[in-house]
Write a protein that holds these residues in place. Structure first.
Motif, mmCIF file in Angstrom:
data_model
loop_
_atom_site.group_PDB
_atom_site.id
_atom_site.type_symbol
_atom_site.label_atom_id
_atom_site.label_comp_id
_atom_site.label_asym_id
_atom_site.label_seq_id
_atom_site.Cartn_x
_atom_site.Cartn_y
_atom_site.Cartn_z
ATOM 1 N N LYS A 73 25.410 41.300 40.423
ATOM 2 C CA LYS A 73 25.617 41.115 42.306
ATOM 3 C C LYS A 73 27.346 41.415 42.171
ATOM 4 O O LYS A 73 28.042 41.067 41.755
ATOM 5 C CB LYS A 73 25.871 39.810 42.919
ATOM 6 C CG LYS A 73 26.332 39.711 44.502
ATOM 7 C CD LYS A 73 25.296 39.005 45.072
ATOM 8 C CE LYS A 73 26.372 37.326 44.291
ATOM 9 N NZ LYS A 73 25.402 36.106 45.085
ATOM 10 N N ALA A 74 27.889 43.036 42.487
ATOM 11 C CA ALA A 74 29.115 42.582 42.698
ATOM 12 C C ALA A 74 29.769 42.514 44.181
ATOM 13 O O ALA A 74 29.552 42.658 44.925
ATOM 14 C CB ALA A 74 29.808 43.870 42.776
ATOM 15 N N SER A 75 30.666 41.569 44.361
ATOM 16 C CA SER A 75 31.268 41.723 45.252
ATOM 17 C C SER A 75 32.851 41.600 45.810
ATOM 18 O O SER A 75 33.809 41.735 44.881
ATOM 19 C CB SER A 75 31.379 39.768 45.730
ATOM 20 O OG SER A 75 29.975 39.546 45.313
ATOM 21 N N VAL A 76 33.018 42.095 47.292
ATOM 22 C CA VAL A 76 34.754 42.479 47.534
ATOM 23 C C VAL A 76 35.336 40.767 48.217
ATOM 24 O O VAL A 76 34.297 40.341 48.916
ATOM 25 C CB VAL A 76 35.104 43.481 48.001
ATOM 26 C CG1 VAL A 76 36.167 44.315 49.021
ATOM 27 C CG2 VAL A 76 33.967 45.082 47.484
ATOM 28 N N VAL A 77 36.158 41.089 47.471
ATOM 29 C CA VAL A 77 36.501 39.685 47.671
ATOM 30 C C VAL A 77 38.794 39.744 47.839
ATOM 31 O O VAL A 77 38.662 40.559 47.197
ATOM 32 C CB VAL A 77 36.711 38.170 46.606
ATOM 33 C CG1 VAL A 77 35.553 37.584 46.625
ATOM 34 C CG2 VAL A 77 37.329 38.806 45.253
ATOM 35 N N ASP A 78 39.565 39.313 48.676
ATOM 36 C CA ASP A 78 40.893 38.284 48.894
ATOM 37 C C ASP A 78 40.854 38.120 47.643
ATOM 38 O O ASP A 78 40.515 37.533 46.430
ATOM 39 C CB ASP A 78 41.348 38.624 50.038
ATOM 40 C CG ASP A 78 40.275 37.019 50.264
ATOM 41 O OD1 ASP A 78 40.388 36.806 49.738
ATOM 42 O OD2 ASP A 78 40.391 36.382 51.504
ATOM 43 N N ALA A 79 42.400 37.810 47.564
ATOM 44 C CA ALA A 79 43.586 37.090 46.982
ATOM 45 C C ALA A 79 42.595 36.060 46.855
ATOM 46 O O ALA A 79 42.672 34.840 45.527
ATOM 47 C CB ALA A 79 44.850 37.248 47.227
ATOM 48 N N ALA A 80 42.204 35.409 47.623
ATOM 49 C CA ALA A 80 41.504 33.918 47.770
ATOM 50 C C ALA A 80 39.702 33.543 46.938
ATOM 51 O O ALA A 80 39.725 33.067 46.828
ATOM 52 C CB ALA A 80 41.805 33.011 48.661
ATOM 53 N N GLY A 81 39.714 35.317 46.833
ATOM 54 C CA GLY A 81 38.194 35.212 46.146
ATOM 55 C C GLY A 81 36.812 34.666 47.453
ATOM 56 O O GLY A 81 36.107 34.465 46.926
ATOM 57 N N VAL A 82 37.547 34.636 48.788
ATOM 58 C CA VAL A 82 37.025 35.112 49.699
ATOM 59 C C VAL A 82 35.892 36.087 49.769
ATOM 60 O O VAL A 82 36.550 37.105 49.981
ATOM 61 C CB VAL A 82 37.475 34.422 50.977
ATOM 62 C CG1 VAL A 82 36.212 34.831 52.352
ATOM 63 C CG2 VAL A 82 38.382 32.476 50.964
ATOM 64 N N LEU A 83 34.881 36.306 50.213
ATOM 65 C CA LEU A 83 33.958 37.914 50.902
ATOM 66 C C LEU A 83 34.674 38.188 51.515
ATOM 67 O O LEU A 83 34.903 37.916 52.551
ATOM 68 C CB LEU A 83 32.580 37.531 51.104
ATOM 69 C CG LEU A 83 30.954 39.380 50.503
ATOM 70 C CD1 LEU A 83 31.407 39.139 48.741
ATOM 71 C CD2 LEU A 83 30.124 38.185 51.221
ATOM 72 N N VAL A 84 35.221 40.033 51.454
ATOM 73 C CA VAL A 84 35.150 40.286 52.624
ATOM 74 C C VAL A 84 34.232 40.891 52.545
ATOM 75 O O VAL A 84 33.919 42.305 52.019
ATOM 76 C CB VAL A 84 36.652 41.577 52.254
ATOM 77 C CG1 VAL A 84 37.029 42.678 53.204
ATOM 78 C CG2 VAL A 84 37.636 41.084 51.188
ATOM 79 N N THR A 85 33.533 41.342 54.027
ATOM 80 C CA THR A 85 32.166 41.769 54.544
ATOM 81 C C THR A 85 32.750 43.274 55.414
ATOM 82 O O THR A 85 32.038 43.771 55.714
ATOM 83 C CB THR A 85 31.631 40.964 55.555
ATOM 84 O OG1 THR A 85 31.978 40.131 56.959
ATOM 85 C CG2 THR A 85 31.192 39.227 54.874
#
Length: 999
Positions: free
Chosen positions: A856-868
């Protein structure tokens, strides 16, 4: 010791039942490499040519039909579910008895007729498409691609299983059912040696499945055709004229696969999409699928019924001794052995039956799927071992009642299960075994202990998983009609040894009703001749049933049927076609609640076929959508919000003592169903508690009592202060439900202004010329695509975090779930979903040439939060180690990226990469693989031990984002193969993949 004389097939045989004892003779189940039976993987190093080509035209050679569109015909019969004119025509073309075809795509009806059919525009009913031929040309068997001398060096080198249709590019076309992927005819060829020491042996190639019509040539000679894409078949090699032996002599097997048509209104794929095996046996041997140890304990005689079919291709009438030993791998029961003397006749298969005492056995069940080992042996008159075969067996007692439903081992329970289709993102129908294990574990995690094989038999390995995991199943035949009775026979003969199967199903929905009484009785006879003790049923109305399945029936339909047929057992065999996506949910959970309800009636056995557990290719209901939306998990294996409704209703709210509940712990459920970017003024939350509280951006809300257990609670989210009348979410070309009509405004601009003036009470406005202005606080999940020219927009609640808390009756917090709002995308992160303890799929891939991982690849912000809400193109690649990327996906039903690409856009912040090992140092008989295979292909086969092997290193990247790296562990231990892993994971401590999932 007791002696029993039994007549069978006109022959007198003696059955000896030996009482259980510690010193009884036991056959060693570990078959040595040079034992009489050797099964060598035949999957590697095939040459493949993707159609079209001069030899790639569809059909059996000639498809010349005179056009009779708009006519009707006499003496015609239904042909099941040929959903396009091409499907109907080609099915007729391959049938040497078919002279006429008629088809209506709107109602998915196809008719075939023979030489006595008369056609005319005056004969009703007339159908919009049809053709007629005056004579049937012979099947074409001469092709350049089939010749032994063909130079195929320019063809692709591939390994099977292989689905060539999924490798195509999506294209908008009139056929809306098959995922908008072009279907065609393609070819496979494999060059191979036969060991010189196999000369005089019986040698076959076993194909587990080829879709759809397979024609086979060996050394240029036409051998046979197989027309059912869902059942296996064997090709005998030793009797082919000119077959060659020795390392200096090369044989060629050629397979023409016509996948231009099928019988499904869903994606069916194409190619050699299941495993293949080269099998060497003694001329006297057990027939393929000829060993049957009945799972149903004979209640009257307290015995286990064993049926063994063997055949001889040797000369004379040799006498042999057949023995069967039941052993307990756990050592809790002494071995039980029975022997039988048989006189063989060349070319005449013998079937013998043995009854073995069933005392002191542990019964198989959902909670404890106890399995034994059965070893059958053929001994020659001189004591030599001629053949051996070992299978896993489980024993249980089942009972069906029209008054009270189903019971197993004396325990009544309700079915709770799912229907399935056989495809997965990136790989189509060629699904690796470990992904099947993931699917089975996912079913158990949401409370599903029943697996419906819709609408066809599946690959053999899946049934092994169901046996060891304790999932019961409904095995379903594909094509229904008198010419397809043989396919029913093949399915039952192959699968009858599995204790997990409790019903043989003839057919599905409309095709069940298209035939006369004799069809049902013939299918019943085919099943009962092979397996007399298991129930037969159908997902529709037909004759000869033990169990009546009803598809998508209302409570009233079940009540009325039961009144008229009180003794017929009933089951809700399909329901709940509730569409949803991870983003922009479409339907609410009311659909699932209402459509499952007939299964709760006291005389109905339950709901076994919720449509479906996973999304699948095809049945998308219109381009640009190319996959279904019915699944509780998407095509890439990511859970959708609806999955948590089943976790709540089928796990948390079902007692752990329920005999039909999977043996997983009962955990409390708290789940916010919406994504941060989709929230307007309310969110939906599932909770197993007595009360619920939301904390939005750190501000606690009021506690809300859970008044309707099992259903979502709608919790209010305060709307933000609106700045400059801004509505940043575009709602053009969709229609949102639950808004109020404002008849005082006449233009889109006035509608927007009215919503702005209304303040927090209006977060969505929409306008269409005919419908006018609509505004209010509807949930964005209610907004569906519309053909009407709607324009409009919605506000976005800026959510930094929302936490839902569940409380018990004493006010104690028993569960929580938090969703976080994200900033700008900054990086990619990678996680290993399969293999993983979090999904019950193990800890490493095994180097067997086939094992596969889900990353699974997730797109995240600098804090590691998922960007949906940002779409990012992600590129997967193997950076090192024995692996290859074999498929991509993201779960979006509008994804048009090629399944075999290395690049995929994110959907809801996620993407999927599928990676497969390309080294085999675990499979049995690797030395034979190296000796037999001629070409060198994608997979390296090491005949010895691999020693220390690096793990597979993968990475995912996107321009401007930080690249992610992940290591996939690998193993050379057979204990890490998917089936042993499944055996060790019956009683999972949980399924954290669901609990911790973000997306």
């Amino acid at each position: 010791m007791m002696g029993l004389v039994m007549p069978w097939h006109g022959q007198l045989v003696v059955v000896l039942l030996l009482a259980a004892c510690a010193g009884c003779m036991v056959h060693d189940a570990n078959i040595a490499p040079e034992s009489p039976r050797v099964s060598v993987p035949f999957d590697y190093r095939w040459r493949f040519q993707f159609g079209p080509s001069p030899d790639g035209a569809p059909g059996p050679g000639s498809t010349d039909f005179k056009d009779i569109s708009g006519q009707g015909c006499t003496n015609i019969e239904h042909n099941p579910h040929r959903v396009t004119p091409t499907d109907c025509m080609l099915a007729c073309a391959y049938n040497q008895d078919c002279h006429v075809w008629l088809q209506d795509s709107k109602i998915r009806v196809c008719y075939h007729g023979g030489v006595d059919s008369k056609c005319s525009p005056s004969i009703t009913p007339t159908l919009p498409a049809g053709g007629q031929r005056s004579s049937v040309p012979p099947l074409r068997t001469s092709y350049e691609n089939a010749k032994q001398s063909l130079n195929d060096n320019s063809w692709d080198l591939i390994d099977v299983p292989h689905d060539f249709v999924v490798a195509g590019n999506f294209k908008n076309m009139s056929d809306t059912h098959h995922s908008y992927l072009p279907r065609n005819v393609s070819w496979y060829r494999k060059s191979f040696h036969l060991p010189i020491d196999w000369k005089g042996s019986h040698i076959t190639v076993y194909f587990e499945g080829v879709f759809h019509v397979a024609q086979i040539w060996v050394n240029g000679q036409y051998v046979q055709m197989h027309t059912c894409g869902y059942t296996g078949f064997t090709v005998r090699l030793d009797n082919v004229t000119g077959i060659l032996y020795g390392n200096d002599s090369t044989n060629v097997i050629a397979v023409r696969v016509d996948a231009t048509f099928g019988s499904g209104h869903w994606y069916e794929g194409g190619g050699i999409y299941r495993r293949t095996h080269l099998i060497r046996t003694n001329p006297i041997h057990f027939t393929h699928d000829g060993v049957f140890i009945s799972p149903e304990v004979n209640v009257t005689t307290k015995t286990i019924d064993v049926s063994v079919e063997l055949e001889s291709f040797s000369t004379g009438s040799p006498k042999v001794l057949v023995s069967c030993t039941i052993s307990d791998p756990a050592g809790a029961m002494s071995n039980i052995t029975a022997k039988m003397a048989v006189t063989m006749e060349a070319g005449h298969p013998q079937t013998v039956r043995i009854a073995i005492p069933a005392s002191n056995i542990q019964l198989w069940s959902i909670k404890k799927p106890y399995l034994y080992e059965a070893s059958v042996v053929i001994e020659g008159a001189d004591g030599s071992i001629l053949d051996t075969h070992t299978v896993s067996v489980g024993f249980r007692q089942t009972h069906w009642s029209g008054a009270s439903g189903f019971s197993m081992n004396g325990n009544a329970f309700k079915f709770r299960g799912f229907s399935h289709h056989n495809s997965f993102t990136g790989v189509g129908t060629a699904i690796p075994d470990r992904i099947h294990l993931f699917r089975a574990q996912a079913s158990r995690a949401v409370g599903g202990s029943f697996w419906r094989m819709s609408h066809n038999p599946y690959l053999p390995a899946l049934y092994d998983f169901l046996d060891v995991l304790g999932i019961i199943s409904w095995d379903e035949n594909r094509d229904y009609g008198m010419e397809y009775v043989g396919a029913m026979h093949d399915m039952v003969k192959r699968d009858r040894g599995h204790p997990s199967i409790v019903v043989w199903s003839y057919c599905n929905e409309v095709e069940c009703t298209q035939y006369n009484k004799q069809t049902g009785l013939s299918f019943r006879a085919a099943a009962k001749a092979l397996d007399p003790n298991r129930a037969v049923g159908a997902n529709g109305g037909t004759d000869g049933l033990d169990v009546q399945g009803i598809s998508h029936g209302s409570n009233a339909s079940f009540i009325n049927f039961h009144k008229s047929n009180p003794d017929m057992p009933l089951v809700l065999s399909e329901c709940c076609s509730c569409q949803t996506q991870r983003m922009n949910r479409i339907e609410t959970t009311t659909c699932m609640h209402d459509q499952n309800s007939p299964g709760l009636l006291p005389y109905v056995s339950g709901s076994l076929g919720v449509w479906t557990l996973f999304d699948y290719y095809g049945e998308s209901h219109g381009f640009p959508s190319v996959t279904s939306s019915y699944g509780n998990f998407d095509l890439a294996g990511f859970p959708k919000p609806h999955a948590y409704w089943y976790v709540l209703n089928w796990m948390a709210m079902i007692s752990t003592d329920d005999y039909g509940r999977p043996p997983l712990p009962s955990n409390h459920v708290t789940r916010i169903l919406d994504l941060p970017g989709e929230i307007t003024t309310r969110v939906e939350v599932l909770s197993s508690g007595a009360a619920l509280q939301l904390i939005v951006n750190g501000k606690p809300g009021d506690k809300v009592e859970v008044t309707n257990p099992g259903e979502p609670i709608q919790a209010k989210v305060d709307a933000p202060e609106r700045v400059n009348c801004s509505f940043p979410r575009n709602l053009t070309s969709v229609q949102c439900r639950g808004l109020d009509h404002n008849g005082n405004v006449k233009t889109p601009g006035q509608c927007k202004s009215a919503c702005c003036d209304a303040g927090p009470s209006c977060v969505i406005w929409q306008f269409a010329e005919k419908q006018g202005c609509w505004m209010g606080t509807a949930d964005l999940s209610s907004c569906e695509p519309s053909e009407d020219p709607w324009v409009g927009a919605g506000d976005i609640v800026t959510v930094k975090n929302i936490t839902a808390l569940s409380f018990d009756t004493t006010g104690k917090v028993i569960g929580s779930h938090t969703i976080l709002g994200a900033a700008q995308a900054s990086a990619i992160s990678l996680e290993l979903d399969v293999p993983s303890p979090d999904t019950g799929t193990g800890t490493a891939l095994v180097l067997d040439g086939h094992d596969a991982a889900l990353v699974k690849a997730s797109v995240v912000d600098a804090a590691g939060v998922l960007v949906t809400d940002q779409v990012v193109n992600i590129t997967f690649r193997v950076a090192g180690g024995p692996g290859a990327l074999i498929g991509i996906g993201n779960g979006d039903n509008h994804l048009h990226a090629n399944a075999k690409s290395d690049n995929v856009p994110s959907y809801g912040g996620l993407a999927r990469g599928i990676f497969q090992v390309n080294l085999d140092c675990v499979s049995k008989h690797r030395d034979r693989i190296v000796q037999i295979d001629v070409d060198h292909g994608p997979t390296t086969v090491n005949p010895g031990a691999c020693g220390t092997v690096d793990s597979i290193s993968v990475e995912a990247s996107s321009p401007g984002l930080q690249t992610a790296h992940l290591t996939i562990p690998v193993s050379t231990s057979a204990e890490d193969l998917p089936l042993p892993v499944a055996k060790k994971s019956v009683a999972l401590e949980g399924f954290p993949f669901l609990t911790n999932f973000v997306g």
